[in-house]
Design a protein around this motif. Structure first.
Motif, short mmCIF file in Angstrom:
data_model
loop_
_atom_site.label_atom_id
_atom_site.label_comp_id
_atom_site.label_asym_id
_atom_site.label_seq_id
_atom_site.Cartn_x
_atom_site.Cartn_y
_atom_site.Cartn_z
N LEU A 113 0.83 -1.21 0.00
CA LEU A 113 0.00 0.00 0.00
C LEU A 113 0.86 1.26 0.00
O LEU A 113 0.53 2.26 -0.65
CB LEU A 113 -0.92 -0.01 1.22
N ARG A 114 1.95 1.20 0.73
CA ARG A 114 2.84 2.37 0.84
C ARG A 114 3.46 2.72 -0.51
O ARG A 114 3.75 3.89 -0.77
CB ARG A 114 3.92 2.07 1.88
N ALA A 116 2.09 1.91 -3.58
CA ALA A 116 1.11 1.86 -4.68
C ALA A 116 0.59 3.24 -5.03
O ALA A 116 0.53 4.13 -4.19
CB ALA A 116 -0.05 0.94 -4.29
N ARG A 121 -3.98 1.59 -4.71
CA ARG A 121 -4.17 1.46 -3.27
C ARG A 121 -5.64 1.16 -2.97
O ARG A 121 -5.95 0.31 -2.13
CB ARG A 121 -3.73 2.75 -2.58
N ALA A 208 3.88 -1.71 -7.91
CA ALA A 208 3.88 -1.49 -6.46
C ALA A 208 4.70 -2.58 -5.76
O ALA A 208 5.47 -2.29 -4.84
CB ALA A 208 2.46 -1.47 -5.93
#
Length: 273
Positions: A113-114, A116, A121, A208
């Motif tokens: 997530l960090r 993307a 996300r 990602a």
């Protein structure tokens, strides 16, 4: 249901071999010959945005051939249903093989997530909390998200159910917080990129994962992760099947060994001795 891009690719692959044959040629020997033909290495050239050409050798493995022959089977089934074929025709598929037991840890998802992009996300969060397929999530429009009733309807009203199940799901409080925030952004679909709908997240998820330094990640692993987490956290078989809109048979075959309830009753009986 396969995406338009996947169908187009499969038809492109099928045409050179099957294009000149008639329906009576569809039999086990021919299907196996197609598998051997697709397994032959072939050279493809791709051109990047800056005009650089890259040449590489590729071949199609059993999973790819299964998908392509599945498209052929679907076309034959449709022709039979419409009365164009008197008798149904069975396509012989390669063996499916074992499903990879790859799922992400919570730390890996956090890293993903960090790294993307915002729309990727959103996709990852929806996939992790609902366990739905990529096409199902990308098709989700806001009118099927009811934050007051805590409900997402992945299948449109009147849309027939397929073997790629969609169904509906109650919204967990963590996902609801995200959805409330996202709903302030204009747009018809929950996942959009610069005001446009998203056809595929394959490259976005891969980028990602590459930036996060995590191997073995694709959009399918996210669905696998969602179900694995649910089962590991103690979901009963029936609850997992209903929530993730997946058959109990699939849950038992591919995920149940992660459950704290796995073989629980059997062990208790043995321990009575």
């Amino acid at each position: 249901m396969a995406s338009g891009a996947t169908l187009a690719y499969s038809i492109q692959a099928l045409a050179p071999f099957w294009g000149g044959l008639t329906c009576d040629a569809v039999k086990g020997t021919t299907c196996r010959a197609y598998e051997r033909e697709r397994a032959k290495p072939r050279t493809i050239t791709t051109v990047s945005k800056n005009g650089k050409e890259t040449t590489r050798e590729v071949s199609a493995g059993p999973p790819t051939v299964r998908r392509e022959l599945g498209v052929l089977q679907a076309a034959l089934n449709y022709a039979h249903a419409e009365g164009l074929l008197i008798h149904p025709i069975k396509v012989t598929l390669p063996k499916s093989g074992e499903v990879r037991d790859r799922w992400l840890t919570r730390d890996e998802v956090a890293q993903l997530l960090r790294h993307a992009e915002p729309h990727i996300r959103r996709f990852i969060i929806l996939a992790i909390y609902t366990g739905r397929r990529a096409a199902t999530i990308l098709d989700l429009i806001w009118t099927r998200v009811d934050l007051d009733a805590n409900l997402i309807r992945f299948r449109a009203d009147g849309q027939a159910e397929t073997n790629k199940r969609r169904g509906r799901v109650r919204i967990p409080r963590q996902l609801k917080a995200h959805l409330r925030r996202w709903s302030a952004t204009p747009g018809t679909h929950v996942v959009m990129y610069r005001g446009e709908t998203v056809a595929s997240v394959r490259k976005g998820v891969a980028r990602a994962a590459e930036r996060a330094g995590i191997e073995g990640v694709n959009r399918h692993v996210l669905k696998h992760t969602a179900i694995t987490w649910g089962v590991k956290d103690g979901m009963e078989l029936e609850d997992a099947a209903e929530y993730f809109d997946t058959s109990e048979e699939i849950i038992r075959k591919h995920y149940w060994h992660h459950s704290p309830h796995h073989q629980e009753r059997a062990v208790k009986i043995i321990e009575r001795r």
